[in-house]
Design an enzyme around this catalytic site. Structure first.
Site, PDB file in Angstrom:
ATOM      1  N   GLU A 165       0.818  -1.206   0.000  1.00  0.00           N
ATOM      2  CA  GLU A 165       0.000   0.000   0.000  1.00  0.00           C
ATOM      3  C   GLU A 165       0.860   1.267   0.000  1.00  0.00           C
ATOM      4  O   GLU A 165       0.527   2.255  -0.671  1.00  0.00           O
ATOM      5  CB  GLU A 165      -0.941  -0.002   1.211  1.00  0.00           C
ATOM      6  CG  GLU A 165      -2.089  -0.989   1.098  1.00  0.00           C
ATOM      7  CD  GLU A 165      -1.648  -2.430   1.319  1.00  0.00           C
ATOM      8  OE1 GLU A 165      -2.347  -3.353   0.850  1.00  0.00           O
ATOM      9  OE2 GLU A 165      -0.588  -2.632   1.972  1.00  0.00           O
ATOM     10  N   PHE A 202      -8.911  -2.896   0.679  1.00  0.00           N
ATOM     11  CA  PHE A 202      -9.835  -2.652   1.786  1.00  0.00           C
ATOM     12  C   PHE A 202      -9.324  -1.429   2.539  1.00  0.00           C
ATOM     13  O   PHE A 202      -8.119  -1.254   2.693  1.00  0.00           O
ATOM     14  CB  PHE A 202      -9.901  -3.849   2.734  1.00  0.00           C
ATOM     15  CG  PHE A 202     -10.581  -5.060   2.159  1.00  0.00           C
ATOM     16  CD1 PHE A 202     -11.936  -5.270   2.347  1.00  0.00           C
ATOM     17  CD2 PHE A 202      -9.864  -5.978   1.417  1.00  0.00           C
ATOM     18  CE1 PHE A 202     -12.564  -6.384   1.817  1.00  0.00           C
ATOM     19  CE2 PHE A 202     -10.481  -7.090   0.875  1.00  0.00           C
ATOM     20  CZ  PHE A 202     -11.839  -7.297   1.075  1.00  0.00           C
ATOM     21  N   HIS A 242     -11.104  -6.366   7.613  1.00  0.00           N
ATOM     22  CA  HIS A 242     -11.764  -6.137   6.332  1.00  0.00           C
ATOM     23  C   HIS A 242     -13.088  -5.389   6.523  1.00  0.00           C
ATOM     24  O   HIS A 242     -13.957  -5.439   5.651  1.00  0.00           O
ATOM     25  CB  HIS A 242     -12.052  -7.456   5.609  1.00  0.00           C
ATOM     26  CG  HIS A 242     -10.834  -8.262   5.296  1.00  0.00           C
ATOM     27  ND1 HIS A 242     -10.215  -9.053   6.226  1.00  0.00           N
ATOM     28  CD2 HIS A 242     -10.119  -8.387   4.150  1.00  0.00           C
ATOM     29  CE1 HIS A 242      -9.168  -9.651   5.674  1.00  0.00           C
ATOM     30  NE2 HIS A 242      -9.080  -9.253   4.418  1.00  0.00           N
TER      31      HIS A 242
END
Length: 355
Positions: free
Chosen positions: A78, A101, A147
């Site tokens: 990320e 997510f 999540h």
């Protein structure tokens, strides 16, 4: 309606007034399709968004249509995804990056807070940061603690970021197009529970298909919605409910079941905030309930309560009430007890009306 039933569209100009039925997934895909066609500087990337079309299929078919230089996969990093997006934006591109997510944004916190959000200020306006970070958020899919989070309040604390959360397909497409066109970084949060249909708050599946909802009709071509404008979904005189995302439908269900004439405001843009719409409503009704799915302590509802108190104090008939998720690690099997449901919201509305 299956996602595959709606072909990719990339038409210039305004779409038809009525539009065609779309799920939120299809509306988001249509927005990216339109912008990829309109602007060669737009690129779409992230984990699995290319060949596979994304874990929720939001980018399905875009790589085949635009090629792997415009729509491509990224490593499971990320920080790398956002860091690359910052570099792209500095060189004139308009990256649309997906964090698979919202829970996964934490490794990219430094790139988001220290780089993307501050690039315009640090460069005295020489560089802008037209980055759109798409993040599926919230619960409802039994995804567990990693999540299912709703981290919107963390982003609103950062100067230089915009934070958006649509509640329906029509808004999702118009807001995503506006986000891609914006010269500031936009955190675009997508409630997973609304991807395939609206919820009434009582079930773990969509209550109706989006094709039966008025805001499930989406123009196929280009249109955009203001990023700082709330929507009054239901006018009312008794009490104001300020909310966003999935909780819009919980608020509607609670007001309907209780028989209260509630004015429901969907923020759409969490920050910057349409404070004028909120204060106008509260000054009219004299009562206010703030509703969100995220945890209570330091949730964005606290900021809303403070602002409403500052601007509407002499118009309030009763104290402002918050209905939120619990202050607890996100549960798995008990997530439907964690969510604010119609019963909890109705109790808050009843309290506001009887005080």
């Amino acid at each position: 309606m299956k996602n595959e039933q709606l072909p990719l569209q990339a038409q210039e100009g305004e779409g038809t007034a009525a539009g065609v039925p779309m799920t939120m997934i299809q509306a988001l895909r249509s927005a990216m399709d339109v912008m990829l066609a309109r602007n060669p500087d737009v690129v779409v990337f992230g984990q699995d968004v290319g060949y596979f079309g994304g874990v929720f299929r939001c980018t399905d078919g875009l790589q085949k249509k635009y090629g792997n230089q415009r729509v491509f996969d990224a490593p499971i990093s990320e920080g790398g995804i956002v860091g690359v997006a910052v570099g792209m934006a500095a060189y004139g591109l308009r990256p649309v990056a997906e964090i698979q997510f919202a829970d996964y944004f934490y490794p990219a916190s430094d790139q988001i807070v220290s780089e993307a959000a501050r690039l315009r200020y640090r460069s005295a306006g020489d560089f802008t940061s037209p980055i759109t970070l798409r993040m599926p958020c919230g619960g409802g899919i039994y995804g567990g603690q990693t999540h299912s989070q709703s981290p919107e309040a963390l982003f609103t604390h950062v100067c230089g970021l915009r934070t958006v959360m649509p509640s329906n397909p029509y808004d999702a497409k118009g807001l995503l197009i506006a986000a891609i066109e914006c010269d500031d970084p936009v955190i675009f949060l997508e409630p997973k529970r609304l991807y395939n249909g609206p919820f009434d708050g009582h079930h773990d599946r969509p209550s109706t298909p989006w094709s039966e909802h008025p805001k499930g009709l989406v123009p196929e071509g280009y249109y955009s919605l203001p990023l700082e404008q709330a929507a009054v979904l239901k006018p009312g005189r008794d009490v104001t409910v300020v909310t966003y995302g999935t909780m819009v439908f919980v608020a509607e269900a609670a007001a309907r079941e209780l028989g209260v004439d509630a004015e429901i405001i969907d923020l759409r843009s969490i920050w910057p905030l349409d404070l004028a719409a909120i204060t106008a409503s509260v000054k009219k009704t004299g009562r206010c309930v703030v509703l969100h799915e995220a945890t209570r302590t330091s949730g964005f509802g606290a900021e809303l309560v403070a602002l409403i108190q500052e601007h509407c104090f002499y118009h309030l008939e009763v104290p402002i009430t918050r209905v939120t998720g619990w202050d607890t690690p996100y549960p798995h099997a008990q997530e439907w007890d964690y969510f604010p449901g119609p019963a909890r919201v109705a109790a808050a509305l009843q309290q506001a009306m009887e005080a």
